[in-house]
Design a protein around this motif. Structure first.
Motif, mmCIF file in Angstrom:
data_model
loop_
_atom_site.group_PDB
_atom_site.id
_atom_site.type_symbol
_atom_site.label_atom_id
_atom_site.label_comp_id
_atom_site.label_asym_id
_atom_site.label_seq_id
_atom_site.Cartn_x
_atom_site.Cartn_y
_atom_site.Cartn_z
ATOM 1 N N ILE A 94 11.081 6.793 -5.758
ATOM 2 C CA ILE A 94 10.297 5.883 -4.759
ATOM 3 C C ILE A 94 11.394 5.575 -3.720
ATOM 4 C CG2 ILE A 94 9.441 3.437 -4.573
ATOM 5 C CD1 ILE A 94 7.710 5.159 -6.430
ATOM 6 N N ASP A 95 10.926 5.682 -2.532
ATOM 7 C CA ASP A 95 11.748 5.534 -1.151
ATOM 8 C C ASP A 95 11.295 4.019 -0.648
ATOM 9 O OD1 ASP A 95 12.694 5.588 1.452
ATOM 10 O OD2 ASP A 95 11.600 7.310 2.131
ATOM 11 N N VAL A 96 12.339 3.197 -0.670
ATOM 12 C CA VAL A 96 12.025 1.948 -0.101
ATOM 13 C C VAL A 96 12.596 1.764 1.270
ATOM 14 C CG1 VAL A 96 11.658 0.638 -2.267
ATOM 15 C CG2 VAL A 96 14.076 0.913 -1.485
ATOM 16 N N THR A 97 13.672 2.555 1.533
ATOM 17 C CA THR A 97 14.424 2.645 2.993
ATOM 18 C C THR A 97 13.623 2.877 4.069
ATOM 19 O OG1 THR A 97 16.460 3.441 1.630
ATOM 20 C CG2 THR A 97 16.587 3.546 3.908
ATOM 21 N N SER A 98 12.420 3.660 3.764
ATOM 22 C CA SER A 98 11.576 4.283 4.727
ATOM 23 C C SER A 98 10.656 3.003 5.364
ATOM 24 C CB SER A 98 10.807 5.434 4.457
ATOM 25 O OG SER A 98 11.422 6.561 4.344
ATOM 26 N N LEU A 99 10.524 1.988 4.307
ATOM 27 C CA LEU A 99 9.773 0.622 4.548
ATOM 28 C C LEU A 99 10.355 -0.159 5.515
ATOM 29 C CD1 LEU A 99 8.357 0.099 1.150
ATOM 30 C CD2 LEU A 99 7.477 1.616 2.578
ATOM 31 N N ILE A 100 11.593 0.046 5.755
ATOM 32 C CA ILE A 100 12.470 -0.950 6.720
ATOM 33 C C ILE A 100 12.155 -0.581 8.126
ATOM 34 C CG2 ILE A 100 14.448 -1.890 7.367
ATOM 35 C CD1 ILE A 100 15.639 -1.311 4.360
ATOM 36 N N GLY A 145 0.720 -1.220 -0.108
ATOM 37 C CA GLY A 145 0.140 -0.171 0.160
ATOM 38 C C GLY A 145 0.795 1.197 0.123
ATOM 39 N N LEU A 146 2.100 1.348 0.729
ATOM 40 C CA LEU A 146 2.940 2.367 0.636
ATOM 41 C C LEU A 146 3.601 2.414 -0.557
ATOM 42 C CD1 LEU A 146 4.437 1.989 4.286
ATOM 43 C CD2 LEU A 146 2.664 3.964 3.552
ATOM 44 N N LEU A 147 3.800 1.605 -1.150
ATOM 45 C CA LEU A 147 4.455 1.696 -2.501
ATOM 46 C C LEU A 147 3.534 2.129 -3.414
ATOM 47 C CD1 LEU A 147 6.831 -1.492 -2.223
ATOM 48 C CD2 LEU A 147 7.595 0.773 -2.437
ATOM 49 N N VAL A 148 2.283 1.581 -3.723
ATOM 50 C CA VAL A 148 1.184 2.040 -4.647
ATOM 51 C C VAL A 148 0.885 3.468 -4.152
ATOM 52 C CG1 VAL A 148 -1.416 2.082 -4.715
ATOM 53 C CG2 VAL A 148 -0.066 -0.182 -4.579
ATOM 54 N N THR A 149 0.932 4.066 -3.063
ATOM 55 C CA THR A 149 0.967 5.423 -2.658
ATOM 56 C C THR A 149 1.928 6.209 -3.414
ATOM 57 O OG1 THR A 149 -0.230 5.040 -0.742
ATOM 58 C CG2 THR A 149 0.797 7.159 -1.047
ATOM 59 N N GLN A 150 3.161 5.844 -3.493
ATOM 60 C CA GLN A 150 4.121 6.557 -4.077
ATOM 61 C C GLN A 150 4.223 6.560 -5.692
ATOM 62 O OE1 GLN A 150 8.280 6.282 -2.261
ATOM 63 N NE2 GLN A 150 7.243 4.459 -0.961
ATOM 64 N N CYS A 151 3.752 5.274 -6.090
ATOM 65 C CA CYS A 151 3.448 4.963 -7.302
ATOM 66 C C CYS A 151 2.490 5.866 -7.850
ATOM 67 C CB CYS A 151 3.377 3.849 -7.682
ATOM 68 S SG CYS A 151 4.796 2.683 -7.591
ATOM 69 N N LEU A 152 1.391 6.106 -7.223
ATOM 70 C CA LEU A 152 0.314 6.946 -7.793
ATOM 71 C C LEU A 152 0.727 8.449 -8.047
ATOM 72 C CD1 LEU A 152 -2.465 5.635 -5.550
ATOM 73 C CD2 LEU A 152 -2.591 5.702 -7.958
#
Length: 189
Positions: A154-160, A26-33
């Motif tokens: 896209i920020d993936v680091t914040s997902l960790i 969901g957080l990645l979908v938010t960023q991709c949107l």
């Protein structure tokens, strides 16, 4: 999967969207949107830590599920009923919530996976005449995903949310069965 879901939805510049569930997808979908040109993005999330991260990663507004008159809150915040609703929670009740929120003729993207039967209220679906599209995994998005990462779009680091030693994996799995704010837990050997 998130990039594939947004591409499959064929987002148009200026669309409004709601993402149900602020887990990793969901957080990645938010960023991709945002990258795809969505004008307004709302997220529905129950866990406070995930809700806070959703705000930081591009949500205009985060809503609490089960709050009074969620439909009115969403439409007021977005300025209209959402063009697209991304169901990323996989909870039994969220597919029906998606149908209640989407604009007539809009799209509902089934991204989350419920392992149980999902009840729906057919009259709501009939009135909305919404398109339901499901997606799973990804197709040929790797080159684009790598490009978005390389350009820091896209920020993936914040997902960790945590890094644990291998010996803690059993307890961590037990802990994740309860309500939590964890997003992605990495295991170090």
């Amino acid at each position: 999967m998130a990039l594939h879901a947004v591409r499959t939805a064929h987002i148009n510049l200026g669309d409004t969207a709601i993402v149900i569930g602020a887990g990793p997808i969901g957080l990645l979908v938010t960023q991709c949107l945002r990258v795809a040109g969505a004008r307004a993005v709302g997220v529905i999330e129950v866990a406070p830590g995930r809700a806070k991260l959703a705000n930081r990663l591009g949500a205009d507004k985060v809503f609490t599920p089960g709050s009074d008159d969620l439909y009115t809150q969403v439409t007021r915040s977005l300025g209209a009923e959402p063009d697209v609703v991304f169901e990323c929670a996989g909870a039994v009740q969220t597919l029906q919530v998606a149908a209640e929120l989407v604009r007539p003729g809009g799209k509902i993207m089934l991204v989350g996976v419920s392992l149980e039967p999902v009840p729906i209220i057919p009259i709501v679906w009939g009135r909305k005449e919404a398109e339901l599209k499901a997606c799973v995994a990804y197709r040929d998005e790797f080159p684009l995903a790598l490009e978005l990462l390389a350009k820091n779009q896209i920020d993936v680091t914040s997902l960790i949310s945590d890094i644990i030693p291998l010996e803690d994996i059993g307890q961590t799995i037990k802990d994740l069965q309860k309500p939590h704010d964890q997003i992605k837990v990495l295991v170090e050997p």
